[in-house]
Design an enzyme around this catalytic site. Structure first.
Site, PDB file in Angstrom:
ATOM      1  N   ASP A  24       0.877  -1.159   0.000  1.00  9.44           N
ATOM      2  CA  ASP A  24       0.000   0.000   0.000  1.00  9.44           C
ATOM      3  C   ASP A  24       0.922   1.220   0.000  1.00  9.44           C
ATOM      4  O   ASP A  24       1.859   1.290   0.805  1.00  9.44           O
ATOM      5  CB  ASP A  24      -0.852   0.054   1.268  1.00  9.44           C
ATOM      6  CG  ASP A  24      -1.999  -0.949   1.271  1.00  9.44           C
ATOM      7  OD1 ASP A  24      -2.133  -1.721   0.306  1.00  9.44           O
ATOM      8  OD2 ASP A  24      -2.751  -0.957   2.267  1.00  9.44           O
TER       9      ASP A  24
ATOM     10  N   HIS B 179       5.317  -7.273  -0.190  1.00  9.93           N
ATOM     11  CA  HIS B 179       4.951  -8.545  -0.804  1.00  9.93           C
ATOM     12  C   HIS B 179       5.560  -8.683  -2.193  1.00  9.93           C
ATOM     13  O   HIS B 179       6.050  -7.722  -2.781  1.00  9.93           O
ATOM     14  CB  HIS B 179       3.427  -8.663  -0.862  1.00  9.93           C
ATOM     15  CG  HIS B 179       2.782  -8.647   0.488  1.00  9.93           C
ATOM     16  ND1 HIS B 179       2.246  -9.772   1.078  1.00  9.93           N
ATOM     17  CD2 HIS B 179       2.601  -7.631   1.383  1.00  9.93           C
ATOM     18  CE1 HIS B 179       1.764  -9.457   2.276  1.00  9.93           C
ATOM     19  NE2 HIS B 179       1.970  -8.163   2.480  1.00  9.93           N
TER      20      HIS B 179
ATOM     21  N   SER C 198       8.332   3.696   4.869  1.00  5.33           N
ATOM     22  CA  SER C 198       9.529   4.055   4.110  1.00  5.33           C
ATOM     23  C   SER C 198       9.244   3.947   2.626  1.00  5.33           C
ATOM     24  O   SER C 198       8.185   4.369   2.169  1.00  5.33           O
ATOM     25  CB  SER C 198      10.716   3.182   4.502  1.00  5.33           C
ATOM     26  OG  SER C 198      11.904   3.718   3.951  1.00  5.33           O
TER      27      SER C 198
END
Length: 280
Positions: A90, A146, A247
């Site tokens: 995200d 991911h 980050s």
């Protein structure tokens, strides 16, 4: 405070030491009423959507566990097309493109090389001319990373470095920002050939953890490059690691192997699992 004043302050700030202290504080168990109140204040301040969290806020005994919280099952469906490249996080798109002679755009007027980013000219060579994108994770975002495609994890590189912020002021003013900050690079072999998932540390991002091996950054260990003999299979959307706080993630592919989707524009908001490109 203008950008130049901010950058002067950042040069003086002991960023590594501060990140260490903040990290220790986020992992420290505190009395439940204290840390729950603090987490609720943080969630309100950064507009964290706790309805998406795997557990209610009372479940997390430390800030670190709250920051690295999972999502409710099924909340981020992974695009099922075997040739679709999906967002690994995200976040918000910072830059996107195809590396011209191994160069990537950090911000207007600032470029860096893939060789600098990976800290290894030989490892970087396959990615010269390939598709790349930079995705920023804010403090409010889900902080796990991911795999953008199914494949095999072939190795990793831990590159110790500095802890500059990755906010707009730093991105616009700090030369080769992503190449001087601490990084954990995961290398994969996929249907699109080689892929590098570069996880970039920042101020107060005290540690980056791998999901596929016992690797944790910023623990006093020296840099390390490791190649697996057989590797680890990973499905598309499988977890590769997590940030303690937010980050930046940079994706790299070999030339001609991935074509970006029109949705992948600067400042576009992404969700884990959504299609961002295709393997031609």
């Amino acid at each position: 405070m203008n950008d130049q004043t901010f950058m002067k302050l950042m040069r003086l700030l002991p960023k590594s030491a501060l990140s260490t202290v903040v990290g220790m504080a986020t992992r420290a168990p505190l009395p439940a009423p204290v840390h729950q109140a603090a987490m609720r204040a943080f969630a309100r301040s950064y507009n964290v959507d706790m309805a998406e969290a795997e557990h209610p806020i009372e479940h997390y005994p430390t800030f670190a566990q709250f920051f690295t919280r999972g999502l409710k099952t099924g909340l981020r469906p992974i695009d099922a097309d075997a040739k679709s490249v999906v967002s690994p996080v995200d976040g918000r798109v910072s830059q996107v493109g195809y590396s011209d002679l191994g160069r990537c755009l950090q911000a207007k007027g600032i470029e860096y090389t893939v060789d600098e980013l990976l800290g290894d000219a030989e490892a970087a060579k396959p990615f010269h001319g390939g598709a790349w994108t930079t995705i920023y994770l804010s403090p409010r975002d889900y902080h796990r990373i991911h795999s953008p495609l199914a494949g095999t994890i072939t190795g990793y590189a831990y590159i110790p470095g500095e802890f500059w912020p990755v906010n707009p002021a730093s991105v616009l003013n700090k030369q080769s920002l992503f190449c001087v900050n601490e990084r954990l690079v995961t290398y994969l072999e996929t249907v699109a050939g080689k892929c590098a998932v570069v996880k970039v540390g920042a101020t107060c991002v005290s540690r980056i953890k791998a999901a596929y091996d016992d690797v944790t950054t910023h623990t006093g260990q020296p840099g390390k490059v490791h190649r697996y003999q057989e590797g680890y299979k990973v499905e598309k959307g499988g977890e590769l690691g997590r940030f303690e706080m937010g980050s930046t993630v940079i994706l790299l592919f070999e030339p001609g192997r991935v074509k970006w989707d029109p949705v992948l524009q600067e400042d576009a908001v992404l969700r884990l699992g959504q299609r961002i490109g295709v393997v031609p």
